[in-house]
Design an enzyme around this catalytic site. Structure first.
Site, PDB file in Angstrom:
ATOM      1  N   GLU A 163       0.825  -1.208   0.000  1.00 52.05           N
ATOM      2  CA  GLU A 163       0.000   0.000   0.000  1.00 52.05           C
ATOM      3  C   GLU A 163       0.860   1.259   0.000  1.00 52.05           C
ATOM      4  O   GLU A 163       0.547   2.242  -0.676  1.00 52.05           O
ATOM      5  CB  GLU A 163      -0.946  -0.008   1.197  1.00 52.05           C
ATOM      6  CG  GLU A 163      -2.049  -1.049   1.121  1.00 52.05           C
ATOM      7  CD  GLU A 163      -3.010  -0.807  -0.033  1.00 52.05           C
ATOM      8  OE1 GLU A 163      -3.101   0.338  -0.522  1.00 52.05           O
ATOM      9  OE2 GLU A 163      -3.672  -1.770  -0.451  1.00 52.05           O
TER      10      GLU A 163
ATOM     11  N   TYR B  28      -7.086   5.855   4.442  1.00 51.78           N
ATOM     12  CA  TYR B  28      -7.199   4.830   3.400  1.00 51.78           C
ATOM     13  C   TYR B  28      -6.285   3.641   3.683  1.00 51.78           C
ATOM     14  O   TYR B  28      -6.721   2.479   3.623  1.00 51.78           O
ATOM     15  CB  TYR B  28      -6.891   5.387   2.010  1.00 51.78           C
ATOM     16  CG  TYR B  28      -6.588   4.246   1.062  1.00 51.78           C
ATOM     17  CD1 TYR B  28      -7.616   3.413   0.619  1.00 51.78           C
ATOM     18  CD2 TYR B  28      -5.275   3.923   0.705  1.00 51.78           C
ATOM     19  CE1 TYR B  28      -7.346   2.307  -0.176  1.00 51.78           C
ATOM     20  CE2 TYR B  28      -4.999   2.827  -0.091  1.00 51.78           C
ATOM     21  CZ  TYR B  28      -6.046   2.019  -0.521  1.00 51.78           C
ATOM     22  OH  TYR B  28      -5.774   0.917  -1.276  1.00 51.78           O
TER      23      TYR B  28
ATOM     24  N   ASP C 147      -9.790   4.710  -1.833  1.00 48.01           N
ATOM     25  CA  ASP C 147      -8.726   5.477  -2.466  1.00 48.01           C
ATOM     26  C   ASP C 147      -9.329   6.315  -3.587  1.00 48.01           C
ATOM     27  O   ASP C 147     -10.554   6.430  -3.703  1.00 48.01           O
ATOM     28  CB  ASP C 147      -7.626   4.544  -2.983  1.00 48.01           C
ATOM     29  CG  ASP C 147      -8.110   3.616  -4.087  1.00 48.01           C
ATOM     30  OD1 ASP C 147      -9.319   3.617  -4.407  1.00 48.01           O
ATOM     31  OD2 ASP C 147      -7.265   2.881  -4.647  1.00 48.01           O
TER      32      ASP C 147
ATOM     33  N   CYS D 164     -13.714   1.683 -14.931  1.00 44.55           N
ATOM     34  CA  CYS D 164     -14.327   2.950 -14.518  1.00 44.55           C
ATOM     35  C   CYS D 164     -13.234   3.970 -14.220  1.00 44.55           C
ATOM     36  O   CYS D 164     -13.072   4.438 -13.098  1.00 44.55           O
ATOM     37  CB  CYS D 164     -15.208   2.710 -13.289  1.00 44.55           C
ATOM     38  SG  CYS D 164     -16.343   4.062 -12.917  1.00 44.55           S
TER      39      CYS D 164
ATOM     40  N   CYS E 104     -18.696   1.477 -19.768  1.00 44.84           N
ATOM     41  CA  CYS E 104     -19.935   1.043 -19.113  1.00 44.84           C
ATOM     42  C   CYS E 104     -20.470  -0.268 -19.683  1.00 44.84           C
ATOM     43  O   CYS E 104     -21.071  -1.067 -18.958  1.00 44.84           O
ATOM     44  CB  CYS E 104     -20.995   2.135 -19.227  1.00 44.84           C
ATOM     45  SG  CYS E 104     -20.556   3.681 -18.366  1.00 44.84           S
TER      46      CYS E 104
ATOM     47  N   CYS F  75     -19.059  -3.058 -17.744  1.00 42.66           N
ATOM     48  CA  CYS F  75     -19.165  -2.987 -16.287  1.00 42.66           C
ATOM     49  C   CYS F  75     -20.227  -3.963 -15.785  1.00 42.66           C
ATOM     50  O   CYS F  75     -21.338  -4.023 -16.326  1.00 42.66           O
ATOM     51  CB  CYS F  75     -19.515  -1.570 -15.851  1.00 42.66           C
ATOM     52  SG  CYS F  75     -19.679  -1.390 -14.057  1.00 42.66           S
TER      53      CYS F  75
ATOM     54  N   CYS G 117     -25.516   1.420 -11.533  1.00 40.85           N
ATOM     55  CA  CYS G 117     -24.737   2.664 -11.563  1.00 40.85           C
ATOM     56  C   CYS G 117     -25.575   3.827 -12.063  1.00 40.85           C
ATOM     57  O   CYS G 117     -26.166   3.776 -13.140  1.00 40.85           O
ATOM     58  CB  CYS G 117     -23.512   2.480 -12.453  1.00 40.85           C
ATOM     59  SG  CYS G 117     -22.497   3.968 -12.610  1.00 40.85           S
TER      60      CYS G 117
END
Length: 246
Positions: free
Chosen positions: A30, A107, A125, A157, A164, A167, A172
């Site tokens: 991270e 985060y 994030d 995204c 889309c 997705c 959404c």
């Protein structure tokens, strides 16, 4: 979120930090991934864990060695904070509130808590925040959801492109809407920034690169002052020495 998790199981990238629940290894990933591309991080992450496989091993290393290993990843304060965090963990174990560790914000604490300790918290994030804003809702948190949302934000995204049609999330609110790209002004070349100069000076001081004689004196002075402020080097009237190497 079943459709999202099924999609993630099919398409997820095989990244080394996704194969472990070790909190130290996840923290390393991270911290390295902060503003650094995944492709650059993977080999550095694997080399890092081979050299320092535990928090105890990292805590025992000289800071100079840690910074030398970090060269090329940028934002060298992250390496110092990671080393300091390892020292705290080695001495007393993992704190209940991970945000008390150096360099660990909301985060990172959420990500380590979710992926290593199974905490039911959303790790938000930049990618995840964008996905949730477009969806118009937030799901029930789990490690799988966090990983899937990050993958979605990194691959489908994206900030300047929303695919889309591919997705898996039909709910959404922004599905099918055009993505408005923000206007960008003229960007300064990285080589002209003080951050670049600090990186070259530090790399020279830990023996990874030659001294950057091509840099102007003023840039080198600013770099030295900045590195000293960050606690990465020590300056006095007669010497410039790196912590751990003096």
């Amino acid at each position: 979120m079943d459709e999202l998790l099924e999609w993630y199981d099919r398409v997820r990238r095989d990244l080394p930090w996704r194969r472990t629940t070790d909190p130290y290894a996840i923290l390393v990933s991270e911290v390295m991934l902060q503003q650094t591309q995944v492709a650059r991080v993977v080999p550095r992450y694997e080399a890092w864990l081979e050299r320092w496989p535990t928090a105890e091993a990292l805590a025992a290393a000289p800071l100079g060695d840690v910074l030398a290993e970090w060269i090329g990843l940028g934002y060298n304060r992250r390496a110092k904070a990671l080393w300091e965090a390892a020292g705290i963990v080695a001495a007393g174990g993992w704190p209940e509130d991970l945000r008390t560790l150096p360099g660990v914000g909301p985060y990172t604490a959420a990500a380590v808590g979710s992926f290593a300790f199974g905490h039911e918290v959303l790790a938000i994030d930049t990618n995840a925040r964008r996905v949730y804003e477009r969806w118009g809702f937030r799901p029930r948190p789990s490690a799988g959801v966090n990983q899937a949302v990050m993958e979605l934000g990194a691959t489908l995204c994206r900030a300047h492109e929303a695919r889309c049609a591919e997705c898996p999330v039909s709910r959404c609110a922004a599905r099918g809407r055009p993505v408005v790209r923000p206007a960008r002004g003229r960007r300064e070349r990285f080589e002209d920034t003080d951050r670049y100069a600090r990186g070259r000076v530090l790399a020279a001081m830990v023996g990874r690169e030659p001294w950057p004689d091509a840099l102007e004196r003023g840039r080198i002075e600013r770099a030295l002052e900045g590195l000293a402020r960050d606690g990465l080097i020590r300056l006095d009237e007669t010497e410039v020495s790196h912590k751990g190497l003096a």
